[in-house]
Design an enzyme around this catalytic site. Sequence first.
Site, PDB file in Angstrom:
ATOM      1  N   ASP A   1       0.860  -1.112   0.073  1.00 42.23           N
ATOM      2  CA  ASP A   1       0.049   0.119   0.023  1.00 42.23           C
ATOM      3  C   ASP A   1       0.945   1.368  -0.031  1.00 42.23           C
ATOM      4  O   ASP A   1       0.469   2.263  -0.592  1.00 42.23           O
ATOM      5  CB  ASP A   1      -0.898  -0.049   1.332  1.00 42.23           C
ATOM      6  CG  ASP A   1      -2.132  -1.095   0.895  1.00 42.23           C
ATOM      7  OD1 ASP A   1      -2.467  -1.388   0.062  1.00 42.23           O
ATOM      8  OD2 ASP A   1      -2.695  -1.393   2.114  1.00 42.23           O
ATOM      9  N   GLY A   2       2.043   1.176   0.599  1.00 43.65           N
ATOM     10  CA  GLY A   2       2.813   2.405   0.629  1.00 43.65           C
ATOM     11  C   GLY A   2       3.529   2.681  -0.820  1.00 43.65           C
ATOM     12  O   GLY A   2       3.401   3.804  -0.997  1.00 43.65           O
TER      13      GLY A   2
ATOM     14  N   ASN B   1      -5.024   8.848   1.874  1.00 45.41           N
ATOM     15  CA  ASN B   1      -5.393   8.683   3.082  1.00 45.41           C
ATOM     16  C   ASN B   1      -5.722   9.615   4.185  1.00 45.41           C
ATOM     17  O   ASN B   1      -6.701   9.511   4.735  1.00 45.41           O
ATOM     18  CB  ASN B   1      -4.045   7.658   3.740  1.00 45.41           C
ATOM     19  CG  ASN B   1      -4.133   6.224   3.547  1.00 45.41           C
ATOM     20  OD1 ASN B   1      -5.168   5.716   2.773  1.00 45.41           O
ATOM     21  ND2 ASN B   1      -2.983   5.361   3.340  1.00 45.41           N
TER      22      ASN B   1
ATOM     23  N   ASP C   1      -1.077  13.862  21.504  1.00 49.78           N
ATOM     24  CA  ASP C   1       0.022  13.546  20.441  1.00 49.78           C
ATOM     25  C   ASP C   1      -0.168  14.242  19.047  1.00 49.78           C
ATOM     26  O   ASP C   1       0.721  14.533  18.264  1.00 49.78           O
ATOM     27  CB  ASP C   1       0.239  12.160  20.117  1.00 49.78           C
ATOM     28  CG  ASP C   1       1.181  11.348  21.325  1.00 49.78           C
ATOM     29  OD1 ASP C   1       1.375  12.033  22.318  1.00 49.78           O
ATOM     30  OD2 ASP C   1       1.266  10.235  21.042  1.00 49.78           O
TER      31      ASP C   1
ATOM     32  N   THR D   1      -8.867   2.866   7.150  1.00 49.36           N
ATOM     33  CA  THR D   1      -8.497   1.436   7.566  1.00 49.36           C
ATOM     34  C   THR D   1      -6.926   1.424   7.931  1.00 49.36           C
ATOM     35  O   THR D   1      -6.517   0.567   8.252  1.00 49.36           O
ATOM     36  CB  THR D   1      -8.833   0.495   6.488  1.00 49.36           C
ATOM     37  OG1 THR D   1      -8.362   1.091   5.181  1.00 49.36           O
ATOM     38  CG2 THR D   1     -10.067  -0.078   6.390  1.00 49.36           C
ATOM     39  N   ALA D   2      -6.449   2.588   7.500  1.00 49.39           N
ATOM     40  CA  ALA D   2      -5.087   2.895   7.878  1.00 49.39           C
ATOM     41  C   ALA D   2      -4.652   3.200   8.960  1.00 49.39           C
ATOM     42  O   ALA D   2      -5.244   3.263  10.178  1.00 49.39           O
ATOM     43  CB  ALA D   2      -4.236   3.856   6.645  1.00 49.39           C
ATOM     44  N   TYR D   3      -3.737   4.510   9.281  1.00 52.31           N
ATOM     45  CA  TYR D   3      -3.500   4.925  10.581  1.00 52.31           C
ATOM     46  C   TYR D   3      -4.837   5.440  11.459  1.00 52.31           C
ATOM     47  O   TYR D   3      -4.875   5.165  12.683  1.00 52.31           O
ATOM     48  CB  TYR D   3      -2.659   6.160  10.275  1.00 52.31           C
ATOM     49  CG  TYR D   3      -1.772   6.796  11.395  1.00 52.31           C
ATOM     50  CD1 TYR D   3      -2.001   6.296  12.815  1.00 52.31           C
ATOM     51  CD2 TYR D   3      -1.020   7.855  10.978  1.00 52.31           C
ATOM     52  CE1 TYR D   3      -1.257   6.829  13.867  1.00 52.31           C
ATOM     53  CE2 TYR D   3      -0.334   8.557  12.307  1.00 52.31           C
ATOM     54  CZ  TYR D   3      -0.358   8.262  13.354  1.00 52.31           C
ATOM     55  OH  TYR D   3       0.575   8.518  14.415  1.00 52.31           O
ATOM     56  N   ASN D   4      -5.804   5.914  10.765  1.00 53.70           N
ATOM     57  CA  ASN D   4      -6.959   6.031  11.363  1.00 53.70           C
ATOM     58  C   ASN D   4      -7.701   5.137  12.224  1.00 53.70           C
ATOM     59  O   ASN D   4      -8.136   5.286  13.489  1.00 53.70           O
ATOM     60  CB  ASN D   4      -8.050   6.816  10.577  1.00 53.70           C
ATOM     61  CG  ASN D   4      -9.426   6.808  11.156  1.00 53.70           C
ATOM     62  OD1 ASN D   4      -9.894   7.790  11.951  1.00 53.70           O
ATOM     63  ND2 ASN D   4     -10.146   5.882  10.678  1.00 53.70           N
TER      64      ASN D   4
ATOM     65  N   SER E   1      -5.915   2.569  13.551  1.00 52.08           N
ATOM     66  CA  SER E   1      -4.996   2.297  14.769  1.00 52.08           C
ATOM     67  C   SER E   1      -4.965   3.284  15.829  1.00 52.08           C
ATOM     68  O   SER E   1      -4.956   3.062  17.051  1.00 52.08           O
ATOM     69  CB  SER E   1      -3.580   2.339  14.295  1.00 52.08           C
ATOM     70  OG  SER E   1      -3.310   1.570  13.089  1.00 52.08           O
TER      71      SER E   1
HETATM   72  P1  NAP Z   1       4.064   1.444   6.741  1.00 48.74           P
HETATM   73  O1  NAP Z   1       4.459   1.932   7.914  1.00 48.74           O
HETATM   74  O2  NAP Z   1       4.602   0.368   5.911  1.00 48.74           O
HETATM   75  O3  NAP Z   1       2.348   1.570   6.614  1.00 48.74           O
HETATM   76  C1  NAP Z   1       1.691   0.925   7.524  1.00 48.74           C
HETATM   77  C2  NAP Z   1       0.666   0.030   7.289  1.00 48.74           C
HETATM   78  O4  NAP Z   1      -0.531   0.726   6.686  1.00 48.74           O
HETATM   79  C3  NAP Z   1       1.252  -0.913   6.188  1.00 48.74           C
HETATM   80  O5  NAP Z   1       0.786  -1.970   6.609  1.00 48.74           O
HETATM   81  C4  NAP Z   1       0.442  -0.486   5.096  1.00 48.74           C
HETATM   82  O6  NAP Z   1       0.277  -1.764   4.002  1.00 48.74           O
HETATM   83  C5  NAP Z   1      -0.844  -0.304   5.486  1.00 48.74           C
HETATM   84  N1  NAP Z   1      -1.923   0.888   4.811  1.00 48.74           N
HETATM   85  C6  NAP Z   1      -1.603   1.927   4.270  1.00 48.74           C
HETATM   86  N2  NAP Z   1      -2.734   2.647   3.680  1.00 48.74           N
HETATM   87  C7  NAP Z   1      -3.755   1.657   4.092  1.00 48.74           C
HETATM   88  C8  NAP Z   1      -5.168   1.668   3.930  1.00 48.74           C
HETATM   89  N3  NAP Z   1      -5.510   2.807   3.243  1.00 48.74           N
HETATM   90  N4  NAP Z   1      -5.902   0.852   4.425  1.00 48.74           N
HETATM   91  C9  NAP Z   1      -5.264  -0.280   5.247  1.00 48.74           C
HETATM   92  N5  NAP Z   1      -4.116  -0.344   5.555  1.00 48.74           N
HETATM   93  C10 NAP Z   1      -3.169   0.591   4.686  1.00 48.74           C
HETATM   94  O7  NAP Z   1       4.028   2.956   5.558  1.00 48.74           O
HETATM   95  P2  NAP Z   1       3.824   3.143   4.172  1.00 48.74           P
HETATM   96  O8  NAP Z   1       3.470   1.797   3.549  1.00 48.74           O
HETATM   97  O9  NAP Z   1       4.337   4.243   3.588  1.00 48.74           O
HETATM   98  O10 NAP Z   1       2.147   3.579   4.397  1.00 48.74           O
HETATM   99  C11 NAP Z   1       1.831   4.867   4.682  1.00 48.74           C
HETATM  100  C12 NAP Z   1       0.721   4.876   5.552  1.00 48.74           C
HETATM  101  O11 NAP Z   1       1.059   4.154   6.811  1.00 48.74           O
HETATM  102  C13 NAP Z   1       0.033   6.234   6.134  1.00 48.74           C
HETATM  103  O12 NAP Z   1      -0.792   6.834   5.270  1.00 48.74           O
HETATM  104  C14 NAP Z   1      -0.600   5.999   7.433  1.00 48.74           C
HETATM  105  O13 NAP Z   1      -2.222   5.458   7.247  1.00 48.74           O
HETATM  106  C15 NAP Z   1      -0.040   4.520   7.714  1.00 48.74           C
HETATM  107  N6  NAP Z   1       0.550   4.765   9.387  1.00 48.74           N
HETATM  108  C16 NAP Z   1       0.034   3.941  10.101  1.00 48.74           C
HETATM  109  C17 NAP Z   1       0.423   4.204  11.390  1.00 48.74           C
HETATM  110  C18 NAP Z   1      -0.335   3.497  12.485  1.00 48.74           C
HETATM  111  O14 NAP Z   1      -1.006   2.506  12.222  1.00 48.74           O
HETATM  112  N7  NAP Z   1      -0.075   3.512  13.831  1.00 48.74           N
HETATM  113  C19 NAP Z   1       1.364   4.915  11.807  1.00 48.74           C
HETATM  114  C20 NAP Z   1       1.759   5.835  10.953  1.00 48.74           C
HETATM  115  C21 NAP Z   1       1.588   5.549   9.244  1.00 48.74           C
HETATM  116  P3  NAP Z   1       1.512  -2.130   3.369  1.00 48.74           P
HETATM  117  O15 NAP Z   1       1.950  -3.272   4.287  1.00 48.74           O
HETATM  118  O16 NAP Z   1       0.860  -2.938   2.048  1.00 48.74           O
HETATM  119  O17 NAP Z   1       2.421  -1.120   2.770  1.00 48.74           O
HETATM  120 MN    MN Z   2       4.304  -0.085   3.736  1.00 52.53          MN
END
Ligand code: NAP
Ligand code: MN
Length: 266
Positions: free
Chosen positions: A50-51, A123, A152, A163-166, A168
Amino acid sequence: MKGVITIAYNNLEKSIETKNILIKKLNKAGFEVSENIEENTELLISIGGDGSFLQAVHKFKFANIPVIAINTGHLGFFAELCPEKIDKFIDAYKNKEYFIQEAEAIQANISTEDEDIRLDAINEIVIKNIQSRTVHLGLQVDGVKIERFSGDGMLISTPIGSTAYNYSAGGSIVDPSLNLLQLTPIAPMNTNAYRSFTSSIILPTSAVISISPEFEFENNILIVVDGKQYKFTQIEEVKIYKSNKKIKLLRLKGYEFWNKVSEKFL
Ligand code: NAP
Ligand code: MN
């Protein structure tokens, strides 16, 4: 004229391998393949997780062409294809057995003392402290004062980003057929000293969210857009609202959002 398919890939061994196979198969099926957006590009394929998908969307500046991703990464929530299904995909694509799911972006307009900067996100947009300290932010929606946030940070998510950071951070998963903005607090403080909402709030896409760093935080704000971070000095205000940009996700027949959610999250 042959149709062009633009590809983007990350540098994982599995992605490079998949890219080489994909190019051969696309050529055989009568398509030209490019690593740039050409005048007659009809589809963008991202190879990675996804990244990488998010990076490809940003690299090609939210180009108005359908996009699909092949997952060689970890979660692959956006990325619906696996490398083993390339043949099936090419057949389905040629037979037009797909539909387009549009996803609207959101934008941040950052006003600093000297300039105005625009950033778009698919996202989410996160506003937090540049260091691992709390941040104090004033929140207004459509010009109405809502709260003084302490914690924070604050995260504004699109439905597709829910489904992403939101998620969590305790935000809700949103059906992608809904148009809304979700504002989710990240570790909000709730004490006699500070009061902030502890759950996300849901706003219409017409809403203008305004976040202003309180005194002495103007230089301590980090803005994270789809995982990419930006720093600016003397931030006066960050306005967040619906963007005019959107992406067109190509979904194969049979794709169903809530199926995908239970498969990936439960
Ligand atoms: P990453 O640290 O590898 O991403 C975190 C996880 O989020 C990965 O498993 C990624 O999938 C997944 N993801 C991304 N977009 C998603 C979506 N729309 N729905 C469900 N899961 C999703 O960083 P990255 O791959 O560069 O992705 C950037 C995204 O990471 C940001 O947009 C943010 O949403 C997310 N993030 C999450 C957290 C948290 O959950 N605490 C903290 C910081 C950032 P893949 O494994 O396929 O890459
Ligand atoms: Mn990733």
